[in-house]
Write an enzyme that holds these catalytic residues in place. Structure first.
Site, PDB file in Angstrom:
ATOM      1  N   GLU A   1      10.462   0.760   9.996  1.00  0.00           N
ATOM      2  CA  GLU A   1      11.463   1.776   9.633  1.00  0.00           C
ATOM      3  C   GLU A   1      10.813   3.118   9.913  1.00  0.00           C
ATOM      4  O   GLU A   1       9.956   3.563   9.163  1.00  0.00           O
ATOM      5  CB  GLU A   1      11.806   1.697   8.137  1.00  0.00           C
ATOM      6  CG  GLU A   1      12.360   0.377   7.681  1.00  0.00           C
ATOM      7  CD  GLU A   1      13.771   0.140   8.151  1.00  0.00           C
ATOM      8  OE1 GLU A   1      14.418   1.097   8.642  1.00  0.00           O
ATOM      9  OE2 GLU A   1      14.218  -1.013   8.066  1.00  0.00           O
TER      10      GLU A   1
ATOM     11  N   LYS B   1       0.848  -1.200   0.000  1.00  0.00           N
ATOM     12  CA  LYS B   1       0.000   0.000   0.000  1.00  0.00           C
ATOM     13  C   LYS B   1       0.875   1.238   0.000  1.00  0.00           C
ATOM     14  O   LYS B   1       1.516   1.558   0.995  1.00  0.00           O
ATOM     15  CB  LYS B   1      -0.917   0.035   1.233  1.00  0.00           C
ATOM     16  CG  LYS B   1      -2.008   1.099   1.036  1.00  0.00           C
ATOM     17  CD  LYS B   1      -2.655   1.554   2.329  1.00  0.00           C
ATOM     18  CE  LYS B   1      -1.909   2.679   2.979  1.00  0.00           C
ATOM     19  NZ  LYS B   1      -1.833   3.930   2.201  1.00  0.00           N
TER      20      LYS B   1
ATOM     21  N   CYS C   1      13.866  10.640   6.240  1.00  0.00           N
ATOM     22  CA  CYS C   1      13.860  10.056   7.594  1.00  0.00           C
ATOM     23  C   CYS C   1      15.207  10.246   8.283  1.00  0.00           C
ATOM     24  O   CYS C   1      15.272  10.419   9.491  1.00  0.00           O
ATOM     25  CB  CYS C   1      13.501   8.583   7.527  1.00  0.00           C
ATOM     26  SG  CYS C   1      14.495   7.678   6.344  1.00  0.00           S
TER      27      CYS C   1
HETATM   28  P1  NDP Z   1       2.745   7.898   8.191  1.00  0.00           P
HETATM   29  O1  NDP Z   1       3.190   7.046   9.315  1.00  0.00           O
HETATM   30  O2  NDP Z   1       1.692   8.883   8.415  1.00  0.00           O
HETATM   31  O3  NDP Z   1       2.227   6.971   6.984  1.00  0.00           O
HETATM   32  C1  NDP Z   1       3.007   5.949   6.427  1.00  0.00           C
HETATM   33  C2  NDP Z   1       2.120   4.928   5.754  1.00  0.00           C
HETATM   34  O4  NDP Z   1       1.311   4.319   6.737  1.00  0.00           O
HETATM   35  C3  NDP Z   1       1.161   5.524   4.729  1.00  0.00           C
HETATM   36  O5  NDP Z   1       0.995   4.608   3.662  1.00  0.00           O
HETATM   37  C4  NDP Z   1      -0.118   5.671   5.529  1.00  0.00           C
HETATM   38  O6  NDP Z   1      -1.263   5.668   4.717  1.00  0.00           O
HETATM   39  C5  NDP Z   1      -0.063   4.410   6.374  1.00  0.00           C
HETATM   40  N1  NDP Z   1      -0.859   4.469   7.598  1.00  0.00           N
HETATM   41  C6  NDP Z   1      -1.298   5.554   8.286  1.00  0.00           C
HETATM   42  N2  NDP Z   1      -2.025   5.180   9.367  1.00  0.00           N
HETATM   43  C7  NDP Z   1      -2.035   3.821   9.366  1.00  0.00           C
HETATM   44  C8  NDP Z   1      -2.607   2.838  10.227  1.00  0.00           C
HETATM   45  N3  NDP Z   1      -3.316   3.169  11.306  1.00  0.00           N
HETATM   46  N4  NDP Z   1      -2.429   1.537   9.933  1.00  0.00           N
HETATM   47  C9  NDP Z   1      -1.704   1.165   8.855  1.00  0.00           C
HETATM   48  N5  NDP Z   1      -1.145   2.048   7.996  1.00  0.00           N
HETATM   49  C10 NDP Z   1      -1.294   3.358   8.251  1.00  0.00           C
HETATM   50  O7  NDP Z   1       4.073   8.540   7.617  1.00  0.00           O
HETATM   51  P2  NDP Z   1       4.220   9.562   6.419  1.00  0.00           P
HETATM   52  O8  NDP Z   1       3.627   8.983   5.179  1.00  0.00           O
HETATM   53  O9  NDP Z   1       3.772  10.879   6.896  1.00  0.00           O
HETATM   54  O10 NDP Z   1       5.799   9.517   6.188  1.00  0.00           O
HETATM   55  C11 NDP Z   1       6.665  10.241   6.939  1.00  0.00           C
HETATM   56  C12 NDP Z   1       7.292   9.395   8.038  1.00  0.00           C
HETATM   57  O11 NDP Z   1       7.961   8.261   7.478  1.00  0.00           O
HETATM   58  C13 NDP Z   1       8.352  10.153   8.794  1.00  0.00           C
HETATM   59  O12 NDP Z   1       8.220   9.940  10.175  1.00  0.00           O
HETATM   60  C14 NDP Z   1       9.651   9.530   8.305  1.00  0.00           C
HETATM   61  O13 NDP Z   1      10.701   9.652   9.174  1.00  0.00           O
HETATM   62  C15 NDP Z   1       9.259   8.127   8.047  1.00  0.00           C
HETATM   63  N6  NDP Z   1      10.169   7.486   7.100  1.00  0.00           N
HETATM   64  C16 NDP Z   1      11.097   6.584   7.583  1.00  0.00           C
HETATM   65  C17 NDP Z   1      12.035   5.997   6.737  1.00  0.00           C
HETATM   66  C18 NDP Z   1      13.039   4.993   7.249  1.00  0.00           C
HETATM   67  O14 NDP Z   1      13.648   4.314   6.455  1.00  0.00           O
HETATM   68  N7  NDP Z   1      13.238   4.878   8.532  1.00  0.00           N
HETATM   69  C19 NDP Z   1      12.066   6.342   5.318  1.00  0.00           C
HETATM   70  C20 NDP Z   1      11.056   7.284   4.910  1.00  0.00           C
HETATM   71  C21 NDP Z   1      10.154   7.845   5.800  1.00  0.00           C
HETATM   72  P3  NDP Z   1      -1.909   7.042   4.127  1.00  0.00           P
HETATM   73  O15 NDP Z   1      -0.923   8.125   4.306  1.00  0.00           O
HETATM   74  O16 NDP Z   1      -2.185   6.716   2.726  1.00  0.00           O
HETATM   75  O17 NDP Z   1      -3.172   7.268   4.909  1.00  0.00           O
END
Ligand code: NDP
Length: 480
Positions: free
Chosen positions: A244, A169, A278
């Site tokens: 991650e 997803k 990130c």
């Molecule tokens: P989110 O945690 O908001 O969302 C990440 C994904 O999770 C999206 O596909 C989102 O769907 C989905 N999601 C949201 N709520 C739920 C839930 N309750 N259950 C299951 N899936 C869910 O992060 P962001 O998209 O805002 O990305 C930014 C974050 O990602 C930052 O904190 C960043 O640091 C981290 N990140 C970490 C990396 C690493 O390698 N450590 C690399 C890149 C980013 P949708 O948004 O479609 O609703």
């Protein structure tokens, strides 16, 4: 919001393009113009279940785990070649959808290969003990919006190499490159059901995948807040989970570092991809003796960062991905103005009438206890913090709930290596920040998550270990 020619997109389930049954669609924006450029289906529970059932069938009955590693490897290489051939178009699509400057989008396409082997265990008996590696099963994969295609590749490639089947997803803001990839999978020889791509919201579709009893593993990249929800929910079915998550990474500059390289490294570390990274070096730790000169030089150089349209090749910083993210970063800029001094930026640029642009912002004289130094902002906001000596630098560096990344800049190799060993983070760079190779492990300590992606470490996360004990003694056990 302006609607131009938006393209309706479909999900990819069991080898077929699938519209959402509910007919509900989610708009996808170009963050530089705020125009709707596409619409994606909002997957309902029944479509998520259908994707999981297809992945389950492909795993349990259609023989994907029994294909040889060579066969799976050949398919992966075909996918990699296709991505390479389509790289310019994919980079353009990614850039339009995410706001990433085109020159950065061109770096993000990667491939993977597989080398999975078991071991013979040195048991002290008349027996042969083997450890076999087997795929974990159906993997639910949830990715964020900052590196959409890269994140999809980091998730799909190791899972397929291991023999798992997948339901991926993408974030609802940036699904377009993953869906483009989906459109090629049949012709590239990926059997139906092995890769399924569902679109929609995390709270509904993503959460459904996490709680579903037929999903064996969740691989999640995203925020720490959602990571915690996922871990709790996955406990009910005792799924394997890899997380991650975010970071607040220290980029540490000692007085003996190469000064020019250090200034470049400080800016690159935090402002690449608009700071939506990130591993962003968002805490810039600078030794007191060079601190004033460092802040001044960093500020001067930051003046040259060219904000602009993502597809303009001169652009060094595009818009943030969404209105929501833009508001969030602006809120932190406001908090920062009351917590520290502003060297540059601190708001939105006046030059842009539309688009989610924010100024590259440097706060200095920041205390490590300030909110802007503790919370992940995920935008172009640097917090510069002075330190007295090596011990002080280490104390500040590790004083964070996160542990994803860090960098140390010094010409003194002993000092640099002492820091490398003492910093609690999953990756530490010396005299650089951000390069990442698909062959080397990636992942966090502390609240930056657990599990590793990339290379053989990443494939390991999609494997179970089965111990096989073969008795070599021809006599009966003789116990009774
Ligand atoms: P989110 O945690 O908001 O969302 C990440 C994904 O999770 C999206 O596909 C989102 O769907 C989905 N999601 C949201 N709520 C739920 C839930 N309750 N259950 C299951 N899936 C869910 O992060 P962001 O998209 O805002 O990305 C930014 C974050 O990602 C930052 O904190 C960043 O640091 C981290 N990140 C970490 C990396 C690493 O390698 N450590 C690399 C890149 C980013 P949708 O948004 O479609 O609703």
């Amino acid at each position: 919001m302006t609607v131009t020619q938006s393209t309706p997109e479909a999900m990819f389930i069991d080898g077929k393009a699938i519209e959402g049954a509910s007919g509900k669609r989610i708009p996808v924006f170009d963050p530089s113009t705020e125009e709707v450029i596409a619409e994606i289906p909002d997957a309902s529970a029944s479509e998520i279940d259908r994707a999981i059932a297809a992945a389950r069938r492909a795993f349990d009955h259609d023989g994907w785990p029994q294909t040889t590693a060579q066969e799976r490897g050949r398919i992966l290489f075909r996918i990699a070649e296709k991505l390479r051939a389509e790289a310019p178009q994919l980079a353009e699509l990614e850039s339009r959808n995410s706001g990433k400057p085109i020159v950065e989008a061109e770096y993000d396409v990667a491939d993977a290969a597989t080398k999975i082997s078991g071991t013979v265990n040195p048991v002290p008996d008349n027996a042969l003990s083997l450890s076999l590696k087997e795929p974990v099963g159906v993997a639910g994969q949830i990715i964020p919006w900052n590196y959409p295609l890269l994140m999809a590749a980091w998730k799909l490639a190791p899972a397929l190499a291991a023999g798992c089947t997948c339901v991926l997803k993408p974030a609802e803001q940036t699904p377009l490159t993953a869906l483009r990839l989906a459109g090629w999978l049949n012709e590239l020889g990926v059997p139906p059901g092995v890769v399924n791509i569902v679109t929609g919201f995390g709270e509904t579709g993503g959460a459904r995948m996490v709680e579903h009893p037929h999903v064996d593993k969740i691989a999640f990249t995203g925020s720490a807040a959602v990571g915690k929800l996922i871990m709790k929910s996955a406990a009910d079915t005792l799924k394997r989970v890899t997380l991650e998550l975010g970071g607040k990474s220290p980029n540490i500059f000692f007085a003996d570092a190469d000064f020019e390289a250090a200034i470049d490294g400080a800016l690159f570390g935090v402002f690449i991809n608009q700071g939506e990274v990130c591993s962003a070096g968002s805490r810039v730790l600078v030794e007191r003796s060079i601190y004033p000169k460092f802040v001044e030089a960093m500020t001067e150089k930051a003046r040259n960062i060219k904000l602009g349209a993502p597809l303009d090749r001169e652009t060094k910083m595009g818009p943030l991905v969404s209105r929501e993210q833009c508001d969030r970063v602006c809120k932190y800029q406001q908090i920062g103005r009351s917590e520290a001094k502003v060297a540059i930026g601190g708001g939105q640029p006046a030059a842009f009438k539309r688009g989610y642009y924010v100024e590259p912002t440097i706060f200095y004289d920041v205390d490590n206890s300030a909110r802007i130094a503790r919370e992940e902002i995920f935008g172009p906001v640097a917090t510069v913090i002075p330190f007295e000596d090596e011990r002080d630098a280490l104390k500040i560096a590790n004083d964070t709930p996160f542990g994803l990344a860090a960098a140390v800049w010094s010409r003194d190799i002993y000092k640099a290596l002492r820091m490398v060993k003492a910093i609690r983070a999953g990756i530490v760079w010396v005299n650089h920040m951000q390069p990442t190779y698909v062959e080397a492990p990636w992942g966090g300590y502390k609240q930056s998550g657990f599990g590793r992606e990339l290379g053989i470490h990443g494939i390991d996360e999609y494997l179970e270990t089965k111990q096989v004990h073969i008795n070599l003694n021809e006599q009966p056990i003789g116990w009774y």
